[in-house]
Design a protein around this motif. Sequence first.
Motif, PDB file in Angstrom:
ATOM      1  N   VAL A  74     -47.746  16.142  78.196  1.00 58.88           N
ATOM      2  CA  VAL A  74     -46.405  16.078  77.605  1.00 58.88           C
ATOM      3  C   VAL A  74     -46.471  15.409  76.240  1.00 58.88           C
ATOM      4  CG1 VAL A  74     -44.068  15.177  77.938  1.00 58.88           C
ATOM      5  CG2 VAL A  74     -45.407  15.936  79.904  1.00 58.88           C
ATOM      6  N   GLU A  75     -45.685  15.912  75.306  1.00 58.53           N
ATOM      7  CA  GLU A  75     -45.592  15.302  73.984  1.00 58.53           C
ATOM      8  C   GLU A  75     -44.307  14.476  73.905  1.00 58.53           C
ATOM      9  OE1 GLU A  75     -45.946  18.573  71.237  1.00 58.53           O
ATOM     10  OE2 GLU A  75     -48.131  18.422  71.240  1.00 58.53           O
ATOM     11  N   ILE A  76     -44.465  13.171  73.796  1.00 61.11           N
ATOM     12  CA  ILE A  76     -43.347  12.246  73.684  1.00 61.11           C
ATOM     13  C   ILE A  76     -43.306  11.733  72.250  1.00 61.11           C
ATOM     14  CG2 ILE A  76     -42.330  10.084  74.516  1.00 61.11           C
ATOM     15  CD1 ILE A  76     -43.905  10.469  77.111  1.00 61.11           C
ATOM     16  N   GLY A  77     -42.160  11.841  71.618  1.00 59.00           N
ATOM     17  CA  GLY A  77     -42.018  11.365  70.246  1.00 59.00           C
ATOM     18  C   GLY A  77     -40.804  10.469  70.112  1.00 59.00           C
ATOM     19  N   THR A  78     -40.465  10.141  68.891  1.00 58.26           N
ATOM     20  CA  THR A  78     -39.295   9.304  68.622  1.00 58.26           C
ATOM     21  C   THR A  78     -38.565   9.858  67.405  1.00 58.26           C
ATOM     22  OG1 THR A  78     -40.382   7.330  69.513  1.00 58.26           O
ATOM     23  CG2 THR A  78     -38.491   6.981  68.084  1.00 58.26           C
ATOM     24  N   ALA A  79     -37.321  10.228  67.619  1.00 55.37           N
ATOM     25  CA  ALA A  79     -36.465  10.736  66.548  1.00 55.37           C
ATOM     26  C   ALA A  79     -35.093  10.089  66.697  1.00 55.37           C
ATOM     27  CB  ALA A  79     -36.368  12.261  66.638  1.00 55.37           C
ATOM     28  N   PRO A  80     -34.285  10.103  65.619  1.00 51.81           N
ATOM     29  CA  PRO A  80     -32.953   9.497  65.713  1.00 51.81           C
ATOM     30  C   PRO A  80     -32.084  10.218  66.743  1.00 51.81           C
ATOM     31  CG  PRO A  80     -33.582   9.859  63.418  1.00 51.81           C
ATOM     32  CD  PRO A  80     -34.586  10.585  64.260  1.00 51.81           C
ATOM     33  N   LEU A  81     -31.216   9.453  67.395  1.00 50.52           N
ATOM     34  CA  LEU A  81     -30.264   9.999  68.360  1.00 50.52           C
ATOM     35  C   LEU A  81     -28.876   9.951  67.748  1.00 50.52           C
ATOM     36  CD1 LEU A  81     -29.820  11.043  71.257  1.00 50.52           C
ATOM     37  CD2 LEU A  81     -29.561   8.665  71.983  1.00 50.52           C
ATOM     38  N   ASP A  82     -28.153  11.064  67.814  1.00 51.11           N
ATOM     39  CA  ASP A  82     -26.794  11.151  67.266  1.00 51.11           C
ATOM     40  C   ASP A  82     -25.835  10.450  68.216  1.00 51.11           C
ATOM     41  OD1 ASP A  82     -24.255  11.870  66.370  1.00 51.11           O
ATOM     42  OD2 ASP A  82     -24.852  13.909  65.826  1.00 51.11           O
TER      43      ASP A  82
END
Length: 289
Positions: free
Chosen positions: A146-154
């Motif tokens: 699995v690819e887990i990343g971090t991006a902004p959440l609206d």
Amino acid sequence: MTAASETDEPTVPATARLGRTALTVADLDETVAFYRDVVGLAVQARSERAATLGAGGSPVLELLADADAPPRDRTQAGLFHTAVRVPDRAALGAALERIRDRGTLDGASDHYVSEALYCTDPEGNGVEIYTDRPREAWPRADDGTVEIGTAPLDLNALAAESDGAAEASPETDPGHVHLEVTSLDRTRAFYADRLGLGVQTETRGASFLAAGGYHHHVGVNVWNGRTDPAGGRGLAWFEFLLPDAEAVATARRRLSEADAPVTDREPGFEVRDPDGIAVRFRARTPREP
């Protein structure tokens, strides 16, 4: 160290899931109020020395009062955060409203596999409240991990979907636990080779491991440079729920045969990872799917 062969079921079978996390706290009243009013868990049992909180009749969190326990030292391994999983964005939006109204939001992220909110309890323990995306939508590498990343959440969009609930949904359950450890190599060897969890994702200074192809039941990191075994207030133990008593007996036998010190803890048993963090195993009850 002895690991199961490729044809064997791993010590922690694919059908296992995470159970309760237990925290040692100095102020039981204040901490119970936080997990009840901010996280939304229901108080299922309470005494002068302990409290059980959960959702839908299933326990999620144990709080153990010990005013004499020292604070966790900055050098000690232990908890990075507990994680409470809610069933959908409507429930996550309600959690956002509760945090904004009664607590402090520390952060929010889109992790590709899930959407998460972060806050801190009155004792300084990190808390994640999150909801999973459908498993078929999780991005995967060529090797299937699995690819887990971090991006902004609206957050505005999330708040707009809130169901306004003051309490956590009955489908809320323990999702994962994230630990601060002293060595990734030693810790990975314990959870992957000895317990049989699959390494789902590795990033700089962190590994994420799980049973049954979940994105992670246990996260471990060395981001804060911990150098000493776990101790003090904070994480007391966490547990895996196995499908039945036979699976518990099998896991106990395998760990004993691998020279892992096993301590019986009714209704199951306990082992400790390389940093002295207690990991418990028991059979799930009919109320715990």
